[in-house]
Design an enzyme around this catalytic site. Structure first.
Site, PDB file in Angstrom:
ATOM      1  N   ASP A 239       0.820  -1.214   0.000  1.00 17.60           N
ATOM      2  CA  ASP A 239       0.000   0.000   0.000  1.00 17.60           C
ATOM      3  C   ASP A 239       0.860   1.275   0.000  1.00 17.60           C
ATOM      4  O   ASP A 239       0.422   2.335   0.402  1.00 17.60           O
ATOM      5  CB  ASP A 239      -0.955   0.001   1.203  1.00 17.60           C
ATOM      6  CG  ASP A 239      -0.209  -0.098   2.518  1.00 17.60           C
ATOM      7  OD1 ASP A 239       1.028  -0.351   2.493  1.00 17.60           O
ATOM      8  OD2 ASP A 239      -0.835   0.070   3.570  1.00 17.60           O
TER       9      ASP A 239
ATOM     10  N   HIS B 227      23.265   3.218 -18.625  1.00 13.80           N
ATOM     11  CA  HIS B 227      22.172   3.468 -17.675  1.00 13.80           C
ATOM     12  C   HIS B 227      22.432   2.763 -16.349  1.00 13.80           C
ATOM     13  O   HIS B 227      21.532   2.165 -15.757  1.00 13.80           O
ATOM     14  CB  HIS B 227      20.832   3.046 -18.279  1.00 13.80           C
ATOM     15  CG  HIS B 227      20.414   3.932 -19.421  1.00 13.80           C
ATOM     16  ND1 HIS B 227      19.562   3.537 -20.414  1.00 13.80           N
ATOM     17  CD2 HIS B 227      20.761   5.203 -19.729  1.00 13.80           C
ATOM     18  CE1 HIS B 227      19.388   4.526 -21.283  1.00 13.80           C
ATOM     19  NE2 HIS B 227      20.131   5.543 -20.890  1.00 13.80           N
TER      20      HIS B 227
ATOM     21  N   ASP C 195      25.991  11.203 -13.683  1.00 11.19           N
ATOM     22  CA  ASP C 195      24.952  11.808 -14.523  1.00 11.19           C
ATOM     23  C   ASP C 195      23.763  12.032 -13.601  1.00 11.19           C
ATOM     24  O   ASP C 195      23.076  11.084 -13.220  1.00 11.19           O
ATOM     25  CB  ASP C 195      24.604  10.850 -15.673  1.00 11.19           C
ATOM     26  CG  ASP C 195      23.587  11.452 -16.647  1.00 11.19           C
ATOM     27  OD1 ASP C 195      22.933  12.464 -16.306  1.00 11.19           O
ATOM     28  OD2 ASP C 195      23.439  10.887 -17.754  1.00 11.19           O
TER      29      ASP C 195
ATOM     30  N   ASP D  81      20.099  18.289 -16.462  1.00  9.99           N
ATOM     31  CA  ASP D  81      20.667  16.992 -16.840  1.00  9.99           C
ATOM     32  C   ASP D  81      22.163  17.209 -17.078  1.00  9.99           C
ATOM     33  O   ASP D  81      22.556  17.705 -18.130  1.00  9.99           O
ATOM     34  CB  ASP D  81      19.948  16.504 -18.114  1.00  9.99           C
ATOM     35  CG  ASP D  81      20.418  15.126 -18.562  1.00  9.99           C
ATOM     36  OD1 ASP D  81      21.196  14.493 -17.845  1.00  9.99           O
ATOM     37  OD2 ASP D  81      19.971  14.695 -19.657  1.00  9.99           O
TER      38      ASP D  81
ATOM     39  N   HIS E 267      25.822   6.382 -28.414  1.00 10.91           N
ATOM     40  CA  HIS E 267      24.560   7.114 -28.240  1.00 10.91           C
ATOM     41  C   HIS E 267      24.633   8.425 -29.008  1.00 10.91           C
ATOM     42  O   HIS E 267      25.641   8.757 -29.612  1.00 10.91           O
ATOM     43  CB  HIS E 267      24.236   7.334 -26.751  1.00 10.91           C
ATOM     44  CG  HIS E 267      25.280   8.080 -25.969  1.00 10.91           C
ATOM     45  ND1 HIS E 267      25.403   9.450 -26.017  1.00 10.91           N
ATOM     46  CD2 HIS E 267      26.236   7.643 -25.117  1.00 10.91           C
ATOM     47  CE1 HIS E 267      26.379   9.814 -25.202  1.00 10.91           C
ATOM     48  NE2 HIS E 267      26.921   8.734 -24.655  1.00 10.91           N
TER      49      HIS E 267
ATOM     50  N   HIS F  91      19.486  15.666 -26.560  1.00 14.11           N
ATOM     51  CA  HIS F  91      18.020  15.559 -26.651  1.00 14.11           C
ATOM     52  C   HIS F  91      17.436  16.864 -26.148  1.00 14.11           C
ATOM     53  O   HIS F  91      18.107  17.628 -25.461  1.00 14.11           O
ATOM     54  CB  HIS F  91      17.532  14.369 -25.810  1.00 14.11           C
ATOM     55  CG  HIS F  91      18.089  14.336 -24.406  1.00 14.11           C
ATOM     56  ND1 HIS F  91      17.558  15.060 -23.369  1.00 14.11           N
ATOM     57  CD2 HIS F  91      19.175  13.716 -23.873  1.00 14.11           C
ATOM     58  CE1 HIS F  91      18.270  14.855 -22.273  1.00 14.11           C
ATOM     59  NE2 HIS F  91      19.273  14.049 -22.547  1.00 14.11           N
TER      60      HIS F  91
ATOM     61  N   HIS G  65      14.042  13.743 -21.138  1.00 15.61           N
ATOM     62  CA  HIS G  65      14.061  13.573 -22.600  1.00 15.61           C
ATOM     63  C   HIS G  65      12.786  14.241 -23.074  1.00 15.61           C
ATOM     64  O   HIS G  65      11.735  13.617 -23.149  1.00 15.61           O
ATOM     65  CB  HIS G  65      14.103  12.102 -22.997  1.00 15.61           C
ATOM     66  CG  HIS G  65      15.380  11.436 -22.552  1.00 15.61           C
ATOM     67  ND1 HIS G  65      15.514  10.082 -22.418  1.00 15.61           N
ATOM     68  CD2 HIS G  65      16.585  11.955 -22.200  1.00 15.61           C
ATOM     69  CE1 HIS G  65      16.751   9.792 -22.014  1.00 15.61           C
ATOM     70  NE2 HIS G  65      17.419  10.914 -21.872  1.00 15.61           N
TER      71      HIS G  65
ATOM     72  N   GLU H  34      26.072  16.049 -24.990  1.00 19.27           N
ATOM     73  CA  GLU H  34      26.638  15.036 -24.112  1.00 19.27           C
ATOM     74  C   GLU H  34      27.423  13.934 -24.820  1.00 19.27           C
ATOM     75  O   GLU H  34      27.068  12.763 -24.739  1.00 19.27           O
ATOM     76  CB  GLU H  34      25.534  14.404 -23.266  1.00 19.27           C
ATOM     77  CG  GLU H  34      24.287  13.946 -24.028  1.00 19.27           C
ATOM     78  CD  GLU H  34      23.248  13.307 -23.108  1.00 19.27           C
ATOM     79  OE1 GLU H  34      23.614  12.371 -22.382  1.00 19.27           O
ATOM     80  OE2 GLU H  34      22.085  13.743 -23.131  1.00 19.27           O
TER      81      GLU H  34
ATOM     82  N   TYR I 251      33.459   5.260 -24.360  1.00 22.72           N
ATOM     83  CA  TYR I 251      33.332   4.154 -23.410  1.00 22.72           C
ATOM     84  C   TYR I 251      34.200   3.019 -23.933  1.00 22.72           C
ATOM     85  O   TYR I 251      33.894   2.423 -24.974  1.00 22.72           O
ATOM     86  CB  TYR I 251      31.866   3.734 -23.287  1.00 22.72           C
ATOM     87  CG  TYR I 251      30.955   4.936 -23.081  1.00 22.72           C
ATOM     88  CD1 TYR I 251      30.715   5.441 -21.806  1.00 22.72           C
ATOM     89  CD2 TYR I 251      30.383   5.605 -24.175  1.00 22.72           C
ATOM     90  CE1 TYR I 251      29.920   6.571 -21.616  1.00 22.72           C
ATOM     91  CE2 TYR I 251      29.590   6.728 -24.005  1.00 22.72           C
ATOM     92  CZ  TYR I 251      29.358   7.204 -22.729  1.00 22.72           C
ATOM     93  OH  TYR I 251      28.583   8.325 -22.548  1.00 22.72           O
TER      94      TYR I 251
ATOM     95  N   ARG J 159      31.782  10.772 -20.059  1.00 27.13           N
ATOM     96  CA  ARG J 159      30.759  11.583 -20.732  1.00 27.13           C
ATOM     97  C   ARG J 159      30.795  12.963 -20.092  1.00 27.13           C
ATOM     98  O   ARG J 159      31.039  13.086 -18.889  1.00 27.13           O
ATOM     99  CB  ARG J 159      29.371  10.950 -20.586  1.00 27.13           C
ATOM    100  CG  ARG J 159      28.248  11.766 -21.219  1.00 27.13           C
ATOM    101  CD  ARG J 159      26.962  10.974 -21.443  1.00 27.13           C
ATOM    102  NE  ARG J 159      26.311  10.578 -20.206  1.00 27.13           N
ATOM    103  CZ  ARG J 159      26.286   9.347 -19.713  1.00 27.13           C
ATOM    104  NH1 ARG J 159      26.899   8.381 -20.350  1.00 27.13           N
ATOM    105  NH2 ARG J 159      25.665   9.086 -18.589  1.00 27.13           N
TER     106      ARG J 159
ATOM    107  N   GLU K 180      28.310  16.341 -20.097  1.00 24.94           N
ATOM    108  CA  GLU K 180      26.972  16.764 -20.522  1.00 24.94           C
ATOM    109  C   GLU K 180      26.597  18.113 -19.928  1.00 24.94           C
ATOM    110  O   GLU K 180      26.654  18.306 -18.716  1.00 24.94           O
ATOM    111  CB  GLU K 180      25.938  15.713 -20.087  1.00 24.94           C
ATOM    112  CG  GLU K 180      24.504  16.132 -20.360  1.00 24.94           C
ATOM    113  CD  GLU K 180      23.486  15.030 -20.047  1.00 24.94           C
ATOM    114  OE1 GLU K 180      23.730  14.240 -19.106  1.00 24.94           O
ATOM    115  OE2 GLU K 180      22.467  14.974 -20.742  1.00 24.94           O
TER     116      GLU K 180
HETATM  117  N1  GLY Z   1      20.316  11.356 -17.952  1.00 24.07           N
HETATM  118  C1  GLY Z   1      19.790  10.856 -19.144  1.00 24.07           C
HETATM  119  C2  GLY Z   1      20.479  11.418 -20.302  1.00 24.07           C
HETATM  120  O1  GLY Z   1      21.539  11.980 -20.165  1.00 24.07           O
HETATM  121  O2  GLY Z   1      19.990  11.398 -21.393  1.00 24.07           O
HETATM  122 MN    MN Z   2      20.929  13.771 -21.243  1.00 22.28          MN
HETATM  123 MN    MN Z   3      22.258  12.859 -18.392  1.00 24.85          MN
END
Ligand code: GLY
Ligand code: MN
Ligand code: MN
Length: 433
Positions: A36, A239, A256, A267, A346, A350, A357, A380, A384, A401, A403
């Site tokens: 619950d 991720h 991140d 982000d 990637h 975005h 996103h 970003e 890797y 990375r 970003e």
């Molecule tokens: N944190 C998700 C991305 O960087 O797209």
């Molecule tokens: Mn991002």
């Molecule tokens: Mn991110």
């Protein structure tokens, strides 16, 4: 968010859908976490964008020219006993008084009012597939009206998604939205600085995450998405969310994480050495990513198309991979056959807004659309490098990375997240302080 901004958004939608239409937008449901216990409630972004109404079990209806007014809100009725347990409710009266509904009704009266409101309208704007029960009810209302055809009542015949219309609006941020995003970015940048400052070998990834979340929450913000804190090889998992490993001396850590301020996300990703000093191999790869990121940001200008930052990043990353000896061949060929994807799998960014996103089309008629002032996007790039026979051991398990969140302006790109360093000297200096 000032009330008149919500009113302005609703007027714009009313005008775009026109008199013969009706639009239905639903609040997000509460979701069970276990038994619950619910997950912390997060309002649906589209619904919140149009209403500012924070409660579940609510439906907004935009009905141009309806006798009760253009903007109707269905919500939970006041209930002193439930409110003692679960918290305050606005109730229909509160919805009219504090959320500017022209008329508000208890949610259990939805069926009776909707059939009436839909009668003799040609078009319905409703996004199918998100709330199955509501989809079914809409079909029921339409069927009921069709059955009354001989009385001269006409049922709607056209169904449209509200998404393209609403999401184009959300894509261009207003001055107030930019202010909220700038603040989310500032607090997130402070949080990343704090993580750099407290980081020591032997700490756990979740302890760094806690430092970030402490900074978000003491500013009245929450996580815009699940934070990623990946030390060493975990930095190569895009991720990674376990955040439960020990941070090793000599490893990098990739963070991140971004805060959400009044519904608007930041982000940010930064990658730095756990012990405060980059090794030679880390330094070399890091500078390739940094140069790619700087080149990509330089492309975030009104009139350039969406993919220009990605193209700039791919070029710099591929040149860098050749210089490092990780790719062999001519840069143009390696870009053409996407050889870089082994290390960079990637895309470079975005849209960013109420959703991390965020909504908004990336293409128009099959072509990348042009950037316009008021759009916010992330930049970003990353590299890797997982262990492999053909890769120099010095580079194994380096995941990097960088970003930032960038506002498109009439002039230079406006980096909202500039408050956290990304040049090697600046990072090492902050970590040594
Ligand atoms: N944190 C998700 C991305 O960087 O797209
Ligand atoms: Mn991002
Ligand atoms: Mn991110």
């Amino acid at each position: 968010m000032p009330a008149n901004e919500y009113a302005r958004r609703r007027s714009a939608v009313l005008k775009k859908i026109g008199k013969e239409s009706l639009a239905i937008v639903a609040a997000a449901p509460e979701r069970l976490r276990n038994r619950d216990v619910h997950y912390p409630y997060r309002q649906d972004s589209d619904f919140f964008y149009l209403t500012g109404f924070p409660e579940p079990e609510a439906i907004a209806v935009l009905a141009p020219g309806a006798p009760q007014g253009d903007y109707l809100l269905f919500c939970r009725p006041r209930d002193p006993e439930r409110e003692t347990w679960d918290g305050r409710r606005a109730g229909p009266q509160g919805a009219e008084k504090h959320y500017a509904a022209d008329t508000a009704y208890p949610i259990n009266e939805l069926d009776e009012h909707l059939t009436e409101l839909l009668a003799n309208r040609r078009r319905v704007y409703h996004t199918l597939g998100e709330r199955r029960a509501l989809d079914r009810r809409l079909v029921k209302w339409i069927r009921q009206l069709q059955a009354q055809n001989r009385k001269g009542i006409e049922a709607p015949t056209e169904l449209y998604s509200l998404d393209p219309l609403l999401h184009e609006m959300r894509l261009i941020k207003s001055a107030t939205e930019i202010k909220l995003m700038r603040r989310a970015a500032e607090v997130s940048a402070e949080a990343h600085c704090r993580a750099m400052q407290v980081c020591r070998p032997g700490m756990m990834e979740y302890q760094l995450a806690a430092e970030l979340h402490y900074q978000f929450e003491r500013n009245g913000m929450s996580q815009a998405y699940g934070s990623i804190v990946g030390g060493g090889e975990n930095g190569c998992i895009l991720h990674y969310v376990e955040n439960d490993a020990e941070l090793g001396d000599g490893d990098l850590v990739l963070i991140d994480a971004g805060a959400e301020n009044a519904g608007y996300a930041a982000d940010i990703t930064r990658t730095f050495p756990v012990n405060g000093r980059f090794s030679d191999a880390q330094r070399a790869v890091y500078n390739v990513v940094l140069n790619a990121q700087l080149a990509a940001i330089e492309q975030v200008r009104a009139g350039r198309h969406w993919n220009r930052p990605h193209e700039a990043a791919v070029k710099k990353l591929t040149e860098g991979l050749v210089d490092l000896g990780l790719l062999k061949g001519k840069v143009a060929d390696l870009i053409e056959n996407e050889a870089y994807r082994r290390f960079y799998m990637h895309s470079t960014g975005h849209w960013l807004g109420m959703d991390v996103h965020d909504v908004g089309a990336y293409k128009r008629k099959g072509k990348w659309r042009d950037l316009q002032p008021g759009m916010v996007l992330t930049v970003e790039p990353g590299l890797y490098i997982t262990p492999a026979k053909d890769v120099d051991k010095a580079f194994w398990n380096i995941g990097i990375r960088i970003e930032d969140d960038v506002l498109v302006t009439k002039g230079d790109p406006d980096v909202l997240t500039a408050g956290v360093p990304k040049h090697i000297e600046a990072i090492e200096k902050l970590m040594a302080a």
